[in-house]
Motif scaffolding. Structure first.
Motif, short mmCIF file in Angstrom:
data_model
loop_
_atom_site.label_atom_id
_atom_site.label_comp_id
_atom_site.label_asym_id
_atom_site.label_seq_id
_atom_site.Cartn_x
_atom_site.Cartn_y
_atom_site.Cartn_z
N MET A 178 8.27 3.43 -22.14
CA MET A 178 8.15 4.69 -21.39
C MET A 178 9.50 5.30 -21.09
SD MET A 178 4.96 5.35 -20.68
CE MET A 178 4.36 5.74 -19.09
N TYR A 179 9.50 6.58 -21.10
CA TYR A 179 10.73 7.30 -20.80
C TYR A 179 11.01 7.29 -19.32
CZ TYR A 179 11.01 9.19 -25.42
OH TYR A 179 11.14 9.33 -26.74
N ARG A 180 12.25 7.47 -19.03
CA ARG A 180 12.63 7.61 -17.61
C ARG A 180 13.10 9.03 -17.41
NH1 ARG A 180 13.91 3.22 -14.61
NH2 ARG A 180 13.16 1.31 -15.50
N LEU A 240 5.80 8.45 -8.15
CA LEU A 240 5.11 8.12 -9.41
C LEU A 240 6.04 7.40 -10.36
CD1 LEU A 240 2.44 8.63 -10.97
CD2 LEU A 240 3.57 10.54 -12.03
N GLU A 241 7.27 7.93 -10.44
CA GLU A 241 8.23 7.31 -11.35
C GLU A 241 8.51 5.88 -10.93
OE1 GLU A 241 9.10 8.54 -14.11
OE2 GLU A 241 8.25 10.51 -13.77
N ARG A 242 8.58 5.71 -9.62
CA ARG A 242 8.85 4.36 -9.11
C ARG A 242 7.75 3.42 -9.53
NH1 ARG A 242 11.05 3.60 -4.08
NH2 ARG A 242 10.01 1.60 -3.99
N VAL A 243 6.53 3.89 -9.33
CA VAL A 243 5.39 3.03 -9.68
C VAL A 243 5.41 2.68 -11.16
CG1 VAL A 243 2.89 2.94 -9.87
CG2 VAL A 243 3.93 3.88 -7.82
N HIS A 244 5.67 3.69 -11.97
CA HIS A 244 5.67 3.42 -13.41
C HIS A 244 6.82 2.52 -13.81
CE1 HIS A 244 2.35 5.46 -15.28
NE2 HIS A 244 2.49 6.43 -14.40
N MET A 268 -1.26 6.80 -11.76
CA MET A 268 -0.24 5.76 -11.68
C MET A 268 -0.32 4.81 -12.85
SD MET A 268 -0.24 4.86 -7.69
CE MET A 268 -1.97 4.85 -7.38
N GLU A 269 -1.53 4.72 -13.42
CA GLU A 269 -1.67 3.77 -14.51
C GLU A 269 -1.15 4.33 -15.82
OE1 GLU A 269 -5.52 2.19 -14.60
OE2 GLU A 269 -4.99 0.59 -16.00
N TYR A 270 -1.45 5.61 -16.07
CA TYR A 270 -1.00 6.23 -17.30
C TYR A 270 -0.25 7.49 -16.93
CZ TYR A 270 -4.65 3.18 -19.04
OH TYR A 270 -5.43 2.09 -19.29
N HIS A 271 0.96 7.59 -17.38
CA HIS A 271 1.77 8.71 -16.95
C HIS A 271 1.25 10.01 -17.53
CE1 HIS A 271 5.12 11.12 -15.77
NE2 HIS A 271 5.68 10.09 -15.17
N PRO A 272 1.07 11.00 -16.70
CA PRO A 272 0.48 12.26 -17.19
C PRO A 272 1.32 12.96 -18.24
CG PRO A 272 1.15 12.46 -14.89
CD PRO A 272 1.25 11.02 -15.23
N ARG A 273 2.61 12.70 -18.25
CA ARG A 273 3.47 13.37 -19.23
C ARG A 273 3.06 13.00 -20.65
NH1 ARG A 273 8.84 11.78 -17.43
NH2 ARG A 273 8.01 9.86 -18.26
N ASP A 285 0.81 -1.22 0.00
CA ASP A 285 0.00 0.00 0.00
C ASP A 285 0.83 1.26 0.00
OD1 ASP A 285 -3.17 -0.59 1.67
OD2 ASP A 285 -2.64 -0.09 -0.40
N ALA A 286 1.95 1.22 0.66
CA ALA A 286 2.75 2.45 0.82
C ALA A 286 3.36 2.90 -0.49
CB ALA A 286 3.86 2.20 1.85
N VAL A 287 3.52 1.98 -1.41
CA VAL A 287 4.17 2.34 -2.69
C VAL A 287 3.28 3.26 -3.51
CG1 VAL A 287 5.05 1.39 -4.83
CG2 VAL A 287 5.41 0.19 -2.69
N PHE A 288 1.97 3.10 -3.34
CA PHE A 288 1.07 3.82 -4.22
C PHE A 288 0.77 5.21 -3.70
CE2 PHE A 288 0.72 0.43 -6.90
CZ PHE A 288 0.28 -0.72 -6.29
N LEU A 289 0.32 6.03 -4.63
CA LEU A 289 -0.04 7.40 -4.29
C LEU A 289 -1.45 7.46 -3.75
CD1 LEU A 289 1.27 9.09 -7.54
CD2 LEU A 289 2.16 9.51 -5.27
N GLU A 290 -1.64 8.38 -2.80
CA GLU A 290 -2.99 8.62 -2.32
C GLU A 290 -3.72 9.54 -3.28
OE1 GLU A 290 -4.37 7.65 0.61
OE2 GLU A 290 -2.65 6.35 0.96
#
Lengths: 305, 334
Positions: free
Chosen positions: A291-293, A278-282, A97-102, A44-49
């Protein structure tokens, strides 16, 4: 027209709470999906609230606005408004987290150009990513084309967005014609434009009809400038008798104004912290290996600062 | 076709079918005298039972010398077996000949059979026979089969032959009648034209005579002449229309009532037009035509001549802006 549009039917909600609820549910859905998939390192802690996602959302939204403002050739305001609305609608039902906003950000702009008939070829479009090399632009284009259909699908194929700009023009014309009490409506234009730009960064587009937003903008600017426009509503709009509707109008305007006041630019340190997450999750769970890093690839942070 | 005629891709040979003037070369020469074909495009090719072609002059040459063998396959031939080639590919001609002969014997028709399956089987047998004979496979066996069939079904063959000839005769009669009708009509129209020409000439001559003889001034004479010519024209027109038609082209005489099945009369509720009522959730929008009068157009950018050429006028933009401004303004939600 707005009154028969899909925007009124499907994308206008009653209050801010329902929007919050939708976003919360999107967040939960993603979390549950990931937890159920049983991948290593999932907790749970990995994800964003939901509120953290909100901060990031505002950050990326601002960047989208800056990208559109820096666009060459100059993007008409309705195109910008449509792009931001797509962005907002997309993340109403999906998690960041599912689709990167960038990526989604650029696709929203691209789709908006197409829908609003602002003719930009795809090469011209990625040419606006000035910090990229030609190869980087190529890759960006590929990504855009890959995700475009997803965006359209998540918008439920409702592509026409009614922005407040044309209602604003219409109201100005009406004021000039029927309301001679206000001497120079053109003087209000700049502050009205300003107001409308700020309003697009709030949730008002999902809660109120664009004509009401435009009306709020005009009345607000008029009161700021010290000009009185109260009788416009009662006389010209024929609301003298109809107290109920008048009250509702005032209520709507009040709510829009309060939404605007509540908006604030996200704080940089918060943004950075959440971005790391977010980057970690992606990186760990992202389905797209393409996906880019790292942020610097699109290099838009320069404009941001 | 003569030459590489790309426009009419049919198989039929013949100068009348080939519309291009450029087709002079023949793509197949006569196997014996090759050159003659190219030099003389009007020369026809003849084909015989073995499927090989020979031009007319070569055929004559061949039988002058008395020997009757085909050049390519050395089968003994008779002069009467040569027919003018109709198809570009001589093999097709050969097959057509064989088919004609076979069908003279195998002349049963679809009503001679009790069900479709049998008819199809019969047709298949016929096709096989034709195929075998054309490609020279099992010629002997096939011929025996044919003879056996002939013996067994002698009377049916006779009956069908008689029927066929009768039908053909009827068709020919009809054709003849039609042709006669056409001829008559043509003659009639020719005669009419002749008469009209003569009438015109007469009136001209009469005018000249009168101009010579009479004392009335020339202008009046000319006017009279014109009148008469106009009268003639109307007469001719009337005559053309007078030709009454008594029957339709399909043969049904005019004025005949055709009895049909009675159609049930459907009574339904009459449709009443209800105009559409759109709920705009906002104040009423002025009509497009009223915008100018109400003064809205003064505040809109005037249309340039380039815009107006396409049908645009400033009222359109103004109306749309006003519509958008008023739509949803009193929306109950939010």
């Amino acid at each position: 027209m707005f009154h028969i549009s899909s925007q009124k039917k499907y994308w206008t909600f009653d209050n801010e709470e329902s929007l919050e609820q939708l976003r919360y549910e999107a967040n939960q859905k993603y979390r549950n999906k990931m937890l159920a998939s049983g991948k290593p390192g999932v907790s749970d802690a990995v994800f964003l609230e939901a509120h953290e996602e909100n901060v990031l959302f505002r950050h990326y939204e601002k960047r989208l606005l800056d990208f559109c403002n820096a666009f060459k050739p100059v993007m008409p305001k309705s195109v910008v408004g449509t792009a931001i609305m797509y962005f907002r609608r997309f993340y109403l039902n999906n998690s960041l987290m599912e689709y990167h906003p960038r990526t989604i950000m650029l696709i929203c702009a691209y789709l908006s150009c197409k829908v609003d008939e602002f003719n930009v070829s795809s090469t011209q479009f990625v040419g606006n990513l000035v910090q990229e090399s030609a190869a980087g632009q190529e890759r960006a284009l590929e990504q855009i084309l890959e995700y475009e259909l997803l965006l359209i699908q998540q918008l439920n194929f409702h592509l026409v967005v009614h922005t407040p700009y044309r209602p604003m023009e219409g109201l100005l014309i009406d004021i000039k014609t029927r309301y001679p009490l206000l001497e120079n409506p053109e003087s209000l234009r700049k502050s009205v434009d300003d107001f409308l730009t700020r309003v697009t960064l709030t949730d008002s587009g999902l809660l109120f009809p664009p004509s009401q937003i435009a009306m709020t903008a005009i009345l607000n600017s008029a009161s700021r400038a010290g000009l009185s426009m109260e009788s416009y509503l009662t006389e010209c709009m024929g609301l003298k008798e109809d107290k109920e509707t008048l009250l509702k109008m005032y209520d709507a305007m009040r709510r829009i104004k309060s939404l605007m006041k509540k908006y604030e630019l996200p704080k940089p340190d918060e943004v950075n912290a959440y971005k790391v997450k977010l980057e970690r999750v992606h990186a760990d769970f992202g389905t797209n290996s393409n996906m880019y890093r790292g942020e610097s690839v699109y290099g838009l942070h320069k404009i941001n600062k | 076709m003569k030459g590489r005629c790309s426009n009419s891709p049919g198989l039929i040979r013949g100068k009348e079918n080939c519309q291009s003037d450029l087709c002079e070369m023949d793509d197949q020469g006569c196997p014996r005298c090759k050159t003659t074909k190219y030099r003389n495009p009007s020369l026809k090719l003849m084909v015989n039972v073995c499927g090989h072609t020979l031009c007319e002059s070569c055929v004559d040459m061949l039988f002058v010398r008395g020997s009757g063998n085909c050049v390519q396959c050395d089968t003994p031939l008779r002069k009467s077996n040569f027919r003018v080639q109709l198809f570009e590919d001589p093999a097709v001609d050969k097959e057509v000949e064989i088919r004609k002969k076979v069908l003279k014997i195998y002349n049963k028709r679809d009503f001679d059979f009790s069900n479709l399956r049998e008819y199809n089987d019969y047709l298949e047998r016929v096709e096989e026979i034709v195929y075998n004979l054309t490609n020279n496979l099992e010629v002997e066996g096939t011929k025996q089969i044919m003879e056996a069939y002939q013996r067994e079904n002698r009377d049916i063959i006779q009956k069908n032959k008689a029927k066929l000839t009768r039908e053909q005769e009827e068709l020919e009669e009809l054709l003849l009648l039609e042709q006669q009708g056409n001829e008559q009509r043509r003659l009639e129209t020719l005669q009419e034209e002749q008469r009209q020409l003569q009438a015109k000439r007469k009136s001209k001559q009469a005018l000249l005579d009168e101009l010579e003889r009479s004392h009335v001034p020339a202008t009046i004479l000319l006017a009279q002449h014109k009148d008469r010519a106009a009268q003639l024209e109307t007469q001719i027109e009337k005559q053309k229309q007078v030709v009454k038609t008594t029957i339709f082209s399909t043969g049904i005489p005019m004025g005949q009532t055709v009895s049909l099945l009675t159609v049930n009369r459907l009574e339904e509720v009459l449709y009443h037009y209800q105009p559409i009522h759109m709920h705009t959730y906002g104040p009423p929008v002025p009509e497009l035509e009223q915008l100018g009068r109400l003064g809205y157009l003064n505040h809109v950018r005037t249309a340039q001549p380039q815009d107006m050429a396409g049908g645009y006028n400033s009222g359109l933009a103004c109306h749309r802006a006003i519509q958008d401004a008023f739509s949803g303004l009193f929306h109950p939600l939010g």
